[in-house]
Each structure stands twice: as structure tokens, then as C-alpha cells.
Design a protein around this motif. Structure first.
Motif, PDB file in Angstrom:
ATOM      1  N   PRO A  24     -14.561  -6.849  -1.847  1.00 15.21           N
ATOM      2  CA  PRO A  24     -13.412  -7.364  -2.582  1.00 15.21           C
ATOM      3  C   PRO A  24     -12.175  -6.505  -2.340  1.00 15.21           C
ATOM      4  O   PRO A  24     -12.259  -5.280  -2.286  1.00 15.21           O
ATOM      5  CB  PRO A  24     -13.833  -7.282  -4.040  1.00 15.21           C
ATOM      6  CG  PRO A  24     -15.268  -6.922  -4.061  1.00 15.21           C
ATOM      7  CD  PRO A  24     -15.627  -6.389  -2.728  1.00 15.21           C
ATOM      8  N   LEU A  25     -11.042  -7.160  -2.180  1.00 16.12           N
ATOM      9  CA  LEU A  25      -9.770  -6.482  -1.968  1.00 16.12           C
ATOM     10  C   LEU A  25      -8.715  -7.182  -2.801  1.00 16.12           C
ATOM     11  O   LEU A  25      -8.546  -8.394  -2.697  1.00 16.12           O
ATOM     12  CB  LEU A  25      -9.384  -6.534  -0.479  1.00 16.12           C
ATOM     13  CG  LEU A  25      -8.009  -6.002  -0.102  1.00 16.12           C
ATOM     14  CD1 LEU A  25      -7.964  -4.480  -0.273  1.00 16.12           C
ATOM     15  CD2 LEU A  25      -7.663  -6.371   1.321  1.00 16.12           C
ATOM     16  N   THR A  26      -8.044  -6.419  -3.648  1.00 16.35           N
ATOM     17  CA  THR A  26      -6.952  -6.967  -4.448  1.00 16.35           C
ATOM     18  C   THR A  26      -5.678  -6.864  -3.632  1.00 16.35           C
ATOM     19  O   THR A  26      -5.332  -5.785  -3.149  1.00 16.35           O
ATOM     20  CB  THR A  26      -6.795  -6.196  -5.769  1.00 16.35           C
ATOM     21  OG1 THR A  26      -8.037  -6.244  -6.479  1.00 16.35           O
ATOM     22  CG2 THR A  26      -5.707  -6.810  -6.628  1.00 16.35           C
ATOM     23  N   LEU A  27      -4.999  -8.012  -3.453  1.00 11.52           N
ATOM     24  CA  LEU A  27      -3.753  -8.007  -2.696  1.00 11.52           C
ATOM     25  C   LEU A  27      -2.655  -7.310  -3.490  1.00 11.52           C
ATOM     26  O   LEU A  27      -2.765  -7.117  -4.704  1.00 11.52           O
ATOM     27  CB  LEU A  27      -3.358  -9.440  -2.344  1.00 11.52           C
ATOM     28  CG  LEU A  27      -4.375 -10.169  -1.443  1.00 11.52           C
ATOM     29  CD1 LEU A  27      -3.898 -11.573  -1.129  1.00 11.52           C
ATOM     30  CD2 LEU A  27      -4.626  -9.400  -0.159  1.00 11.52           C
ATOM     31  N   THR A  28      -1.595  -6.941  -2.826  1.00 10.74           N
ATOM     32  CA  THR A  28      -0.558  -6.101  -3.429  1.00 10.74           C
ATOM     33  C   THR A  28       0.069  -6.700  -4.683  1.00 10.74           C
ATOM     34  O   THR A  28       0.516  -5.961  -5.546  1.00 10.74           O
ATOM     35  CB  THR A  28       0.557  -5.787  -2.418  1.00 10.74           C
ATOM     36  OG1 THR A  28       1.049  -7.009  -1.890  1.00 10.74           O
ATOM     37  CG2 THR A  28       0.043  -4.916  -1.302  1.00 10.74           C
ATOM     38  N   ASN A  29       0.094  -8.026  -4.789  1.00  8.74           N
ATOM     39  CA  ASN A  29       0.670  -8.606  -6.006  1.00  8.74           C
ATOM     40  C   ASN A  29      -0.271  -8.484  -7.193  1.00  8.74           C
ATOM     41  O   ASN A  29       0.113  -8.759  -8.322  1.00  8.74           O
ATOM     42  CB  ASN A  29       1.069 -10.068  -5.784  1.00  8.74           C
ATOM     43  CG  ASN A  29      -0.112 -10.976  -5.502  1.00  8.74           C
ATOM     44  OD1 ASN A  29      -1.263 -10.606  -5.701  1.00  8.74           O
ATOM     45  ND2 ASN A  29       0.177 -12.166  -5.026  1.00  8.74           N
ATOM     46  N   GLY A  30      -1.542  -8.072  -6.932  1.00  2.00           N
ATOM     47  CA  GLY A  30      -2.500  -7.842  -7.999  1.00  2.00           C
ATOM     48  C   GLY A  30      -3.078  -9.087  -8.632  1.00  2.00           C
ATOM     49  O   GLY A  30      -3.892  -9.011  -9.539  1.00  2.00           O
TER      50      GLY A  30
END
Length: 114
Positions: A24-30
Motif C-alpha cells: 500500500p502507498l498513500t499518494l501525496t494528497n493523502g
């Protein structure tokens, strides 16, 4: 978690085996979480597409706890495809889904085939 498992590959004599891990990876906008190869947003050098795994809609596991491992065995059959890559035949393919609960990696299921 990424220190525990990462993508690996080996090969000899025209046969190769690889394990691809999607974390899982949270993109910069969260606001959006994706399953990215090795937990890093990367681009496939041949297809120029992001190396991500689509979230399976039938799983009840939250995406932020989902780990996906694809095990692929290939045999090179000689020659090249139209895109310039070597021609190969996928011999086996399995996708295993795990849930990381913060302390333990729990196996959910394995799908075989390609």
C-alpha cells in the motif's frame, strides 16, 4: 514492511522466476491509497504504465492493510515480439493476498492461473 519483502527475480538457461510484491502507498494528497510495486510509484519501462495492482473488489481487507505477491515462472521460447521484448511463455502464475495487521502477515487466499 518494505524491508521484509521486495521484488526478486532469478533465471538460468531461458527459464526465469520472479516474485513481485505490491504494498500500500498513500499518494501525496493523502486521499488515495494504491498498491504499488515495492511500495514505490514506478513506471514500467516497456509499457510506460504505472506499476500498480488493481484493488480486488471481492476482498473485504482494507487496501491499507493489503499486501499482494505475484509469483511468475517464465520460459523463453526464442525470438522477439513486435514490441522488441523476448518471446516467452508463462509456465505458472500465482497471486497471493495477505493482510498486515500491524504485527502479523495473514494469508487471505491464493489465485492460480494466468
Amino acid at each position: 514492511m518494505s524491508r521484509l519483502v521486495l521484488t526478486s527475480a532469478s533465471g538460468d538457461g531461458g527459464i526465469s522466476d520472479q516474485s513481485i510484491v505490491y504494498l500500500p502507498l498513500t499518494l501525496t494528497n493523502g486521499k488515495k491509497i494504491i498498491l504499488a510495486k515495492n511500495g514505490v510509484l514506478s513506471i514500467n519501462q516497456i509499457t510506460a504504465e504505472p506499476e500498480i495492482f488493481p484493488y480486488p473488489k471481492d476482498l473485504k481487507t482494507p487496501i491499507k492493510e493489503l499486501i499482494v505477491v505475484q509469483d511468475i515462472s517464465e520460459e523463453y521460447i526464442g525470438g522477439y515480439k513486435t514490441d522488441g521484448t523476448m518471446a516467452r511463455d508463462i509456465v505458472t502464475h500465482a497471486t497471493t493476498f495477505y493482510q498486515w495487521n500491524g504485527t502479523t502477515l495473514l494469508k487471505i487466499k491464493t489465485l492460480k492461473g494466468h
